[in-house]
Every structure is written in C-alpha cells, then in structure tokens.
Design an enzyme around this catalytic site. Structure first.
Site, PDB file in Angstrom:
ATOM      1  N   ASP A 224       0.825  -1.220   0.000  1.00 28.15           N
ATOM      2  CA  ASP A 224       0.000   0.000   0.000  1.00 28.15           C
ATOM      3  C   ASP A 224       0.855   1.264   0.000  1.00 28.15           C
ATOM      4  OD1 ASP A 224       1.028  -0.120   2.506  1.00 28.15           O
ATOM      5  OD2 ASP A 224      -0.871   0.187   3.575  1.00 28.15           O
ATOM      6  N   MET A 225       2.167   1.110  -0.275  1.00 24.99           N
ATOM      7  CA  MET A 225       3.150   2.192  -0.400  1.00 24.99           C
ATOM      8  C   MET A 225       3.539   2.831   0.936  1.00 24.99           C
ATOM      9  SD  MET A 225       3.884   1.864  -3.434  1.00 24.99           S
ATOM     10  CE  MET A 225       5.094   3.156  -3.622  1.00 24.99           C
ATOM     11  N   GLU A 226       3.209   2.181   2.059  1.00 24.26           N
ATOM     12  CA  GLU A 226       3.761   2.623   3.335  1.00 24.26           C
ATOM     13  C   GLU A 226       5.269   2.388   3.327  1.00 24.26           C
ATOM     14  OE1 GLU A 226       2.116   0.856   6.805  1.00 24.26           O
ATOM     15  OE2 GLU A 226       0.129   1.741   6.523  1.00 24.26           O
TER      16      GLU A 226
ATOM     17  N   LYS B 160      14.254  42.698 -11.832  1.00 23.20           N
ATOM     18  CA  LYS B 160      13.030  42.340 -12.560  1.00 23.20           C
ATOM     19  C   LYS B 160      11.867  43.193 -12.055  1.00 23.20           C
ATOM     20  CE  LYS B 160      13.254  38.144 -11.208  1.00 23.20           C
ATOM     21  NZ  LYS B 160      12.897  36.733 -10.937  1.00 23.20           N
TER      22      LYS B 160
ATOM     23  N   ASP C 278      14.439  25.824 -11.029  1.00 21.20           N
ATOM     24  CA  ASP C 278      13.281  24.929 -11.078  1.00 21.20           C
ATOM     25  C   ASP C 278      12.709  24.898 -12.498  1.00 21.20           C
ATOM     26  OD1 ASP C 278      11.001  23.459 -10.712  1.00 21.20           O
ATOM     27  OD2 ASP C 278      10.298  24.544  -8.952  1.00 21.20           O
ATOM     28  N   SER C 279      11.897  25.878 -12.840  1.00 20.13           N
ATOM     29  CA  SER C 279      11.345  25.922 -14.202  1.00 20.13           C
ATOM     30  C   SER C 279      12.359  26.484 -15.196  1.00 20.13           C
ATOM     31  CB  SER C 279      10.082  26.778 -14.224  1.00 20.13           C
ATOM     32  OG  SER C 279      10.400  28.126 -13.928  1.00 20.13           O
TER      33      SER C 279
ATOM     34  N   THR D 243      13.295  32.162 -15.250  1.00 17.41           N
ATOM     35  CA  THR D 243      14.051  33.363 -14.852  1.00 17.41           C
ATOM     36  C   THR D 243      15.476  33.304 -15.386  1.00 17.41           C
ATOM     37  OG1 THR D 243      12.737  33.654 -12.834  1.00 17.41           O
ATOM     38  CG2 THR D 243      14.909  34.685 -12.872  1.00 17.41           C
TER      39      THR D 243
ATOM     40  N   ARG E 203       7.603  44.035 -12.833  1.00 19.42           N
ATOM     41  CA  ARG E 203       6.351  43.815 -13.547  1.00 19.42           C
ATOM     42  C   ARG E 203       5.463  45.022 -13.259  1.00 19.42           C
ATOM     43  NH1 ARG E 203       4.396  38.828 -15.233  1.00 19.42           N
ATOM     44  NH2 ARG E 203       5.759  37.739 -13.749  1.00 19.42           N
TER      45      ARG E 203
ATOM     46  N   ASP F  17      18.524  38.044  -9.584  1.00 18.23           N
ATOM     47  CA  ASP F  17      17.523  38.880  -8.913  1.00 18.23           C
ATOM     48  C   ASP F  17      18.165  39.574  -7.715  1.00 18.23           C
ATOM     49  OD1 ASP F  17      17.574  36.942  -6.813  1.00 18.23           O
ATOM     50  OD2 ASP F  17      16.071  35.773  -7.886  1.00 18.23           O
TER      51      ASP F  17
END
Length: 308
Positions: free
Chosen positions: A34-36, A188, A218-219, A222, A190, A165
C-alpha cells in the site's frame, strides 16, 4: 561513526562514503504493497554517531517520509547522535506566509525532523538563511561556493558574476569577491498584472563573459530570460552556476534552447536522463565538501573554517 543512505540520492551517499573510505551501513528502506514506508537497519547502531544522507527532492513527500521514519528507527535503536544530512532541503521556498491563510511549510518540516529524532542537521545552500532559526537543534548550512569558485577559476578568466535577482546579491557577491570579479545585478519589474517582466541590468556587461549564480533552478524561466537579457545587452557569453538543479517540467528543454552556454549544477539532486543527455547541462560533485563536513562534525572540529 556510521553513514546510512535512504533512496533519494544513493550515488551521492556512495561517493561520500568512498571519499571517507567507509562503507554504507546495511539497511532496507522499502515499501509495503500500500506504499507505506518501512525501514530496517541491519547493523547495530547503539552508541554510534550516525549520519543519514537524504535529499528531500522529487518525489518530495516520499523522500521526506523516508527520512523521518529512518530517524525514528535510529532513535529507537539507541544511536548516540543522529545527524540528518539533507543536501537539498525541500519546502525551503515556503519560508514565510505568502498571503493570508497560507502555511510556513519550512517551519513545519523543521519540526517534523526534530521530533523524529534528529540531533543535528547538515544542509547545503538553504534558500533563505532564516530557515536555520526554524530548528531548535544545531544546523550547519554549507555553501557550494568553494566548489563553484574552483570550477570557474579552472575554466574562465575575466568574467562578470551576475545575480539573476535582487535577493541573490549576497550569494553572487561572495563568489565575485573570491575570484576578484565584477558584479552585475538583474532587476526584474512587472508594471502590472498580465504584463511581462522588464529586466533592467545594473552594471555594464558589454563585451564580458557573464556567469549567473543562484541557489535553485526549477522551471528555469528566470534563468533563461536573464541569459537573453544579458546577450541583448552585449555580453559575449552567458553561463550559470546553480546549487540545486530541480529542473521540473519542461525546464531541461528550456535550458537547451536558451542562449546559456552552460548550466552547471551540483549533485545535491540526482540527474535525470534528460539532464544527462542535454548538451549544455553539466553536474559537478559536492561529495568531498559534504564528506569533509561530516568528518569534522564527527571529530568535533570547526566546519566554518572550510569556507574561510
């Protein structure tokens, strides 16, 4: 002293153990149907100084639970001191209330680690320094700067260090001062919601080889936008040195199609297959740095002198 590795970053744990000419403590960290999570340590740890190596990277919650249950197993096994070595500290970006009725998850994770049985925490390049205050136990926040400085010196000359930044200025300045380089900052702004960010570069980058320095990618939005802005401002080339290569979603594709000559990340998070195949992403190891820190903590010697 014993070194125990969970499942999130086994290659780094093995590299640390090899550097210290030690073997990793035999233990099983596995799942029930059960993935415990179930942890069983197969060696005696009574009265031992135990270091548990586990990055809380993707899948973050699974890896965090592995760490907590391992700490509990060691505490109940009467280990003398338990140190959680967390090269990448997940939830670090949730270090303050970002709006009404939002959590401070980094503080919650700190409480969980302490309650589970950790006597000390070792981590690398925390997203923000105040997270050290979330722990009521000693915490050693190591820096990847010495690793990056040696790599930059070996590969580049006459560079300009750039902070992507305003929040990363202290980190960028520390590296710039070590290699006697100039510093630039990207501001930066906006103007209003729905309007794309305007990037203003503070510093003259024309004709310079620029190196962006950050703690987490991460993405990669920036970072890639910063690289484009620097190239438009006359930079000869743009590279980036980032401690934690999260690189989620389409980040790898974004980096490979960007003006970045090279993105250098550490092995605090294991590289995916896409990262290994990318032509402009390179991983450098922090194993010697982590191993030396672990050795010094075990021998009750200074860790801060590593960064002098």
């Amino acid at each position: 002293m014993k070194i125990l590795a969970c499942n999130s970053n086994r290659p780094l744990a093995e590299a640390i153990a090899e550097y210290m000419t030690m073997s990793i403590t035999k233990a099983s960290v596995r799942r029930f149907s059960d993935m415990e999570v179930f942890v069983e340590v197969h060696e005696n740890v009574r009265g031992e100084d135990v270091f548990v190596i586990q990055s809380t990277c993707y899948p973050t919650n699974d890896n965090l639970m592995e760490l907590l249950i391992t700490l509990d197993a060691l505490k109940r096994g009467s280990a003398r001191r338990i140190t959680a070595v967390i090269p990448y500290f997940g939830y670090a970006r949730q270090d303050r209330k970002s709006g009404p009725r939002t959590p401070i998850s980094a503080k919650l994770v700190a409480n969980l680690i302490t309650t589970a049985g950790a006597d000390r925490v070792v981590t690398l390049d925390l997203h923000s320094g105040q997270i050290q205050g979330f722990f009521d136990i000693p915490l050693d926040n190591l820096y990847a700067a010495p690793v990056f400085v040696n790599d930059i010196r070996a590969r580049y000359d006459n560079v300009m260090i750039v902070s992507p930044d305003v929040g990363g200025v202290v980190r960028a300045r520390a590296i710039a001062s070590r290699i006697d380089a100039d510093l630039a900052i990207i501001d930066k702004r906006r103007e209003r919601a729905g309007v794309s960010e305007v990037m203003n570069i503070i510093g003259d980058v024309k004709g310079r080889r620029c190196i962006l320095v950050d703690d987490i990618v991460d993405s990669a939005g920036t970072l890639c936008n910063a690289a484009e802005a620097l190239m438009k401002s006359g930079a000869v080339s743009v590279s980036a040195y980032v401690t934690h290569g999260v690189l989620s979603g389409g980040a790898v594709a974004r980096v490979t199609s960007s003006p970045l000559e090279e993105l250098v990340i550490t092995d605090s998070i294991p590289a995916t297959e896409a990262m290994k195949l990318a032509h402009n992403i390179r991983q450098t190891t922090i194993a010697p740095l982590m191993a030396e820190s672990i050795q010094r903590i075990s021998e009750e010697r200074s860790v801060s002198s590593l960064f002098d």
